[in-house]
Write a protein that holds these residues in place. Structure first.
Motif, PDB file in Angstrom:
ATOM      1  N   HIS A  52       0.829  -1.207   0.000  1.00 22.89           N
ATOM      2  CA  HIS A  52       0.000   0.000   0.000  1.00 22.89           C
ATOM      3  C   HIS A  52       0.868   1.265   0.000  1.00 22.89           C
ATOM      4  CE1 HIS A  52      -3.596  -2.420   0.785  1.00 22.89           C
ATOM      5  NE2 HIS A  52      -2.908  -3.033   1.742  1.00 22.89           N
ATOM      6  N   ASP A  54      -0.047   4.093   0.851  1.00 26.20           N
ATOM      7  CA  ASP A  54      -0.344   4.851   2.072  1.00 26.20           C
ATOM      8  C   ASP A  54       0.647   4.546   3.202  1.00 26.20           C
ATOM      9  OD1 ASP A  54      -2.446   5.956   0.763  1.00 26.20           O
ATOM     10  OD2 ASP A  54      -4.020   5.030   1.978  1.00 26.20           O
ATOM     11  N   ASP A  55       1.325   3.412   3.119  1.00 22.91           N
ATOM     12  CA  ASP A  55       2.318   3.059   4.140  1.00 22.91           C
ATOM     13  C   ASP A  55       3.624   3.826   3.970  1.00 22.91           C
ATOM     14  OD1 ASP A  55       0.495   1.237   5.114  1.00 22.91           O
ATOM     15  OD2 ASP A  55       1.405  -0.492   4.120  1.00 22.91           O
ATOM     16  N   VAL A 102       6.214   0.241   7.945  1.00 16.69           N
ATOM     17  CA  VAL A 102       4.882   0.767   7.621  1.00 16.69           C
ATOM     18  C   VAL A 102       4.642   2.022   8.447  1.00 16.69           C
ATOM     19  CG1 VAL A 102       2.404   0.354   7.782  1.00 16.69           C
ATOM     20  CG2 VAL A 102       3.936  -1.475   7.014  1.00 16.69           C
ATOM     21  N   ASN A 104       2.214   4.878   9.845  1.00 13.51           N
ATOM     22  CA  ASN A 104       0.803   5.097  10.160  1.00 13.51           C
ATOM     23  C   ASN A 104       0.515   6.591  10.152  1.00 13.51           C
ATOM     24  OD1 ASN A 104      -1.686   5.479  11.606  1.00 13.51           O
ATOM     25  ND2 ASN A 104      -1.477   3.382  12.365  1.00 13.51           N
ATOM     26  N   TYR A 110       5.823   4.859  12.993  1.00 16.77           N
ATOM     27  CA  TYR A 110       5.984   3.597  12.279  1.00 16.77           C
ATOM     28  C   TYR A 110       5.424   2.465  13.133  1.00 16.77           C
ATOM     29  CZ  TYR A 110       8.977   5.952   8.910  1.00 16.77           C
ATOM     30  OH  TYR A 110       9.445   6.789   7.939  1.00 16.77           O
ATOM     31  N   ASN A 111       4.757   1.513  12.485  1.00 13.40           N
ATOM     32  CA  ASN A 111       4.237   0.353  13.204  1.00 13.40           C
ATOM     33  C   ASN A 111       5.387  -0.474  13.771  1.00 13.40           C
ATOM     34  OD1 ASN A 111       1.701   1.160  12.428  1.00 13.40           O
ATOM     35  ND2 ASN A 111       1.434  -0.417  10.863  1.00 13.40           N
ATOM     36  N   LYS A 114       7.025  -5.058  10.888  1.00 12.04           N
ATOM     37  CA  LYS A 114       7.280  -4.768   9.487  1.00 12.04           C
ATOM     38  C   LYS A 114       6.440  -5.680   8.595  1.00 12.04           C
ATOM     39  CE  LYS A 114      12.124  -3.265   9.932  1.00 12.04           C
ATOM     40  NZ  LYS A 114      13.509  -3.508   9.443  1.00 12.04           N
ATOM     41  N   GLU A 115       6.202  -5.226   7.380  1.00  8.73           N
ATOM     42  CA  GLU A 115       5.563  -6.075   6.375  1.00  8.73           C
ATOM     43  C   GLU A 115       6.653  -6.870   5.666  1.00  8.73           C
ATOM     44  OE1 GLU A 115       2.376  -6.641   5.469  1.00  8.73           O
ATOM     45  OE2 GLU A 115       1.725  -5.445   7.186  1.00  8.73           O
TER      46      GLU A 115
END
Length: 203
Positions: A52, A54-55, A102, A104, A110-111, A114-115
């Motif tokens: 995404h 948006d991330d 990612v 937010n 940052y979350n 991680k993705e």
């Protein structure tokens, strides 16, 4: 939606000649980019991963002067981080898996987690979101590009008002203007591989 089958057929054909493919899904705000990505995810399961845009928003909107919005066409995207953490690694045949941070937008942090992308498992990568087809910033990284567009503003306004009632005015005074600047500056609509008119799909 009949265009899902068109996209699926294209993906299937691309996979006949390549082990991994990258699809860019761009479009007007509230046009159904994420919905399309999730529909394809339901078809291909773990074979497909979604990244995404948006991330990859800039922290605190970077140093963008929102008072001079008419001259801006790259939105609030951290293209440097997106290219280094994702695009370059997707294109590097020596890298089989990687992780990325990612961001937010709501918390401006940052979350913690991680993705992760595993190219051996994730044969199809969807890079989804406005600004995903900025070749000047990211290079020509995708194998196929899709753009979802409204014929007029009426349906878009209805969808945004339903989804973002609390900041509806901000969307049209800032976000929509930024997106239109980007689309016009880079001539995205004309350069995409598949243009979808979503005005006939009121979902």
């Amino acid at each position: 939606m009949d265009y899902i089958n068109i996209v699926k057929n294209k993906i299937d054909n691309l996979l006949k000649n390549k082990k991994n493919i990258i699809i860019a899904i761009d479009g007007d705000s509230a046009s159904g980019k994420t919905t399309l990505a999730l529909s394809l995810k339901s078809i291909y399961k773990d074979k497909l991963a979604i990244i995404h845009i948006d991330d990859f928003y800039l922290e605190n909107k970077g140093n963008i002067d929102m008072n001079n919005i008419s001259s801006l066409y790259d939105g609030n995207i951290n293209y440097k981080r997106l290219k280094e953490e994702v695009i370059d690694k997707l294109l590097d045949k020596n890298i089989s898996s990687f992780s990325y941070l990612v961001f937010n937008c709501k918390t401006q942090k940052y979350n913690d987690e991680k993705e992760r992308i595993n190219k051996k498992e994730n044969k199809i990568i969807l890079v989804e979101g406005s600004y995903s087809q900025n070749i000047d910033k990211l290079g020509k990284y995708f194998d196929y590009s899709i753009f979802l567009k409204f014929d007029d503003d009426t349906l878009q306004k209805e969808r945004i008002k339903k989804r973002n009632a609390s900041n509806f005015e901000m969307f049209f005074k800032k976000r929509i203007i930024l997106e239109k600047n980007y689309q016009a500056h880079y001539d995205i609509v004309k350069k995409c591989d598949f243009l979808i008119n979503v005005s006939g799909y009121n979902s």
